[in-house]
Design a protein around this motif. Structure first.
Motif, short mmCIF file in Angstrom:
data_model
loop_
_atom_site.label_atom_id
_atom_site.label_comp_id
_atom_site.label_asym_id
_atom_site.label_seq_id
_atom_site.Cartn_x
_atom_site.Cartn_y
_atom_site.Cartn_z
N GLY A 194 0.82 -1.21 0.00
CA GLY A 194 0.00 0.00 0.00
C GLY A 194 0.84 1.26 0.00
N ALA A 195 1.93 1.24 0.76
CA ALA A 195 2.83 2.39 0.79
C ALA A 195 3.50 2.61 -0.56
CB ALA A 195 3.87 2.21 1.89
N ALA A 196 3.96 1.52 -1.16
CA ALA A 196 4.64 1.63 -2.45
C ALA A 196 3.70 2.11 -3.55
CB ALA A 196 5.26 0.29 -2.83
N THR A 197 2.51 1.52 -3.62
CA THR A 197 1.57 1.94 -4.66
C THR A 197 1.02 3.33 -4.37
OG1 THR A 197 -0.20 0.70 -3.56
CG2 THR A 197 0.94 -0.40 -5.38
N GLY A 198 0.85 3.65 -3.09
CA GLY A 198 0.41 5.00 -2.73
C GLY A 198 1.44 6.04 -3.13
N ALA A 199 2.71 5.72 -2.93
CA ALA A 199 3.78 6.63 -3.34
C ALA A 199 3.77 6.84 -4.85
CB ALA A 199 5.14 6.10 -2.88
N ALA A 200 3.54 5.76 -5.59
CA ALA A 200 3.47 5.87 -7.05
C ALA A 200 2.29 6.74 -7.48
CB ALA A 200 3.38 4.48 -7.68
N LEU A 201 1.15 6.55 -6.84
CA LEU A 201 -0.02 7.38 -7.16
C LEU A 201 0.25 8.84 -6.81
CD1 LEU A 201 -2.92 5.07 -5.93
CD2 LEU A 201 -2.43 5.73 -8.30
N GLY A 202 0.84 9.08 -5.65
CA GLY A 202 1.18 10.44 -5.26
C GLY A 202 2.16 11.08 -6.23
N ALA A 203 3.14 10.32 -6.67
CA ALA A 203 4.10 10.84 -7.64
C ALA A 203 3.43 11.18 -8.96
CB ALA A 203 5.23 9.83 -7.86
N ALA A 204 2.47 10.36 -9.39
CA ALA A 204 1.74 10.65 -10.63
C ALA A 204 0.95 11.94 -10.50
CB ALA A 204 0.82 9.47 -10.99
N VAL A 205 0.29 12.11 -9.36
CA VAL A 205 -0.45 13.35 -9.12
C VAL A 205 0.51 14.54 -9.14
CG1 VAL A 205 -1.71 14.65 -7.33
CG2 VAL A 205 -2.36 12.29 -7.87
#
Length: 123
Positions: free
Chosen positions: A39-50
């Motif tokens: 969840g942390a890794a995918t959340g970081a990826a989503l945050g980076a995309a935003v």
């Protein structure tokens, strides 16, 4: 920098990207009962995309091609992540609380990221 509209837009985008990261992480763990590290890794990826998309359009109004700007943005993100880890580790080596290192890392990473993204990533 501080006082400029572009700076404050960059800060706001960073806050929004962080909120997306944390919302995903907490939703994944609390609602879906998923693994926290994933969840942390995918959340970081989503945050980076935003962060990439909003900074490209809203903060810097960039016209640089994605094939050029995206790898540069990712490089800046990796650099500031490494800086963060080094400052936290350095604070601990000096006998300081890790949060002191994190506060220094957040401030320096914000300034460095802004400058590099403004003058390199999105140019």
């Amino acid at each position: 920098m501080p006082g400029s509209n572009r700076w404050w837009r960059y800060v706001a985008v960073g806050g929004a990207a962080t909120a997306v990261h944390y919302a995903w992480l907490m939703g994944w763990v609390q609602l879906a009962h998923g693994e926290a590290a994933w969840g942390a890794a995918t959340g970081a990826a989503l945050g980076a995309a935003v962060a990439y998309l909003a900074n490209r359009r809203y903060t810097f109004a960039a016209r640089a091609a994605h094939r050029r700007a995206l790898p540069r943005f990712a490089s800046v993100a990796l650099l500031t992540t490494g800086l963060s880890a080094a400052l936290v580790a350095g604070a601990q080596q000096l006998g300081l609380h890790y949060l002191i290192g994190q506060i220094l890392a957040t401030g320096s990473g914000l300034v460095l990221g802004y400058l590099l993204n403004r003058h390199w990533s999105f140019q």
